[in-house]
Write a protein that holds these residues in place. Structure first.
Motif, short mmCIF file in Angstrom:
data_model
loop_
_atom_site.label_atom_id
_atom_site.label_comp_id
_atom_site.label_asym_id
_atom_site.label_seq_id
_atom_site.Cartn_x
_atom_site.Cartn_y
_atom_site.Cartn_z
N GLY A 15 -1.96 3.43 -23.67
CA GLY A 15 -3.09 3.87 -22.86
C GLY A 15 -3.72 2.71 -22.10
N ALA A 16 -3.90 1.59 -22.75
CA ALA A 16 -4.51 0.43 -22.10
C ALA A 16 -3.63 -0.10 -20.98
N LEU A 17 -2.33 -0.18 -21.21
CA LEU A 17 -1.42 -0.65 -20.16
C LEU A 17 -1.37 0.33 -18.98
N TRP A 18 -1.37 1.61 -19.28
CA TRP A 18 -1.34 2.63 -18.23
C TRP A 18 -2.61 2.54 -17.38
N VAL A 19 -3.75 2.54 -18.03
CA VAL A 19 -5.02 2.47 -17.30
C VAL A 19 -5.11 1.15 -16.54
N GLY A 20 -4.71 0.07 -17.17
CA GLY A 20 -4.74 -1.23 -16.50
C GLY A 20 -3.89 -1.27 -15.24
N SER A 21 -2.73 -0.67 -15.30
CA SER A 21 -1.86 -0.67 -14.11
C SER A 21 -2.47 0.18 -13.00
N VAL A 22 -3.08 1.29 -13.34
CA VAL A 22 -3.73 2.14 -12.32
C VAL A 22 -4.92 1.41 -11.72
N VAL A 23 -5.72 0.76 -12.53
CA VAL A 23 -6.87 0.01 -12.03
C VAL A 23 -6.40 -1.13 -11.13
N PHE A 24 -5.32 -1.80 -11.49
CA PHE A 24 -4.78 -2.89 -10.67
C PHE A 24 -4.31 -2.38 -9.31
N VAL A 25 -3.63 -1.26 -9.31
CA VAL A 25 -3.18 -0.68 -8.04
C VAL A 25 -4.37 -0.31 -7.18
N ALA A 26 -5.37 0.34 -7.79
CA ALA A 26 -6.55 0.77 -7.04
C ALA A 26 -7.41 -0.40 -6.57
N GLY A 27 -7.47 -1.44 -7.37
CA GLY A 27 -8.36 -2.55 -7.06
C GLY A 27 -7.75 -3.71 -6.31
N ALA A 28 -6.43 -3.86 -6.38
CA ALA A 28 -5.79 -5.03 -5.76
C ALA A 28 -4.65 -4.67 -4.81
N ILE A 29 -3.73 -3.85 -5.25
CA ILE A 29 -2.54 -3.58 -4.46
C ILE A 29 -2.85 -2.77 -3.20
N LEU A 30 -3.50 -1.63 -3.37
CA LEU A 30 -3.76 -0.78 -2.21
C LEU A 30 -4.75 -1.42 -1.22
N PRO A 31 -5.81 -2.08 -1.68
CA PRO A 31 -6.65 -2.76 -0.69
C PRO A 31 -5.89 -3.83 0.10
N ALA A 32 -4.97 -4.53 -0.56
CA ALA A 32 -4.16 -5.52 0.16
C ALA A 32 -3.26 -4.83 1.18
N ALA A 33 -2.72 -3.68 0.82
CA ALA A 33 -1.87 -2.94 1.75
C ALA A 33 -2.68 -2.42 2.93
N VAL A 34 -3.87 -1.92 2.68
CA VAL A 34 -4.74 -1.45 3.76
C VAL A 34 -5.08 -2.61 4.69
N GLY A 35 -5.26 -3.78 4.15
CA GLY A 35 -5.56 -4.97 4.93
C GLY A 35 -4.37 -5.56 5.66
N GLY A 36 -3.19 -5.04 5.42
CA GLY A 36 -1.99 -5.52 6.11
C GLY A 36 -1.26 -6.65 5.42
N SER A 37 -1.60 -6.94 4.18
CA SER A 37 -0.96 -8.05 3.47
C SER A 37 0.36 -7.69 2.80
N LEU A 38 0.70 -6.41 2.75
CA LEU A 38 1.94 -5.98 2.09
C LEU A 38 2.80 -5.20 3.07
N ASP A 39 4.09 -5.41 2.95
CA ASP A 39 5.05 -4.64 3.74
C ASP A 39 5.45 -3.39 2.97
N ALA A 40 6.15 -2.50 3.64
CA ALA A 40 6.52 -1.21 3.05
C ALA A 40 7.46 -1.38 1.85
N ALA A 41 8.45 -2.25 1.95
CA ALA A 41 9.45 -2.35 0.88
C ALA A 41 8.84 -2.78 -0.46
N PRO A 42 8.04 -3.86 -0.51
CA PRO A 42 7.46 -4.21 -1.81
C PRO A 42 6.48 -3.16 -2.32
#
Length: 152
Positions: A15-42
């Protein structure tokens, strides 16, 4: 007793790993993608990894949670006590979290297949933020159960 302890540890860690991964995606990965820091493949690779992990965590949580509920509660204690209500709330939150991750991933991958990044990430961000909130509520619920702070 040893089996219950091992099942509890597996349940909490998953549960902790699952929630942590979702929080990381919501808090770091997707904002970086919205900002243009990530390409489609990664981003597509991360999304695929998240959804596979989420589905696996769902299965583990269902099996371990079912074992724990089956050995610690009766229908009467699930429906008639504060601790039972927390267990039922956890089940409902677990279902909502799994659904939100699936919906968010669907919104994200639809656009990524067209090699777009910012718009799909923006479309998925709200869903993943909601999933992160649900995940935090799951951890709070688990903490209340673990401390015995639940009202009887």
């Amino acid at each position: 007793m040893l089996v219950d302890t091992a099942v509890t540890v597996l349940h909490v860690l998953t549960g902790a790993l699952w929630v942590g991964s979702v929080v990381f995606v919501a808090g770091a990965i997707l904002p970086a993608a919205v900002g243009g820091s990530l390409d489609a493949a990664p981003l597509e690779s991360m999304s695929r990894t998240l959804v596979v992990g989420s589905r696996g965590a769902s299965v583990v949580m269902f099996l371990t949670g079912g074992h724990l509920a089956g050995t610690r509660y009766t229908v009467e204690t699930l429906t008639g006590t504060g601790r039972g209500h927390l267990v039922l709330a956890m089940l409902a939150l677990w279902l909502v979290l799994a659904a939100l991750v699936e919906v968010g991933n669907g919104r994200l991958t639809d656009g990524l297949q067209e090699k777009r990044v910012r718009a799909p990430a923006r479309d998925a961000l709200g869903v993943f933020r909601a999933a992160a909130v649900v995940g935090v509520l799951l951890l709070v619920d688990a903490g209340l159960l673990a401390t015995g702070a639940a009202f009887y």
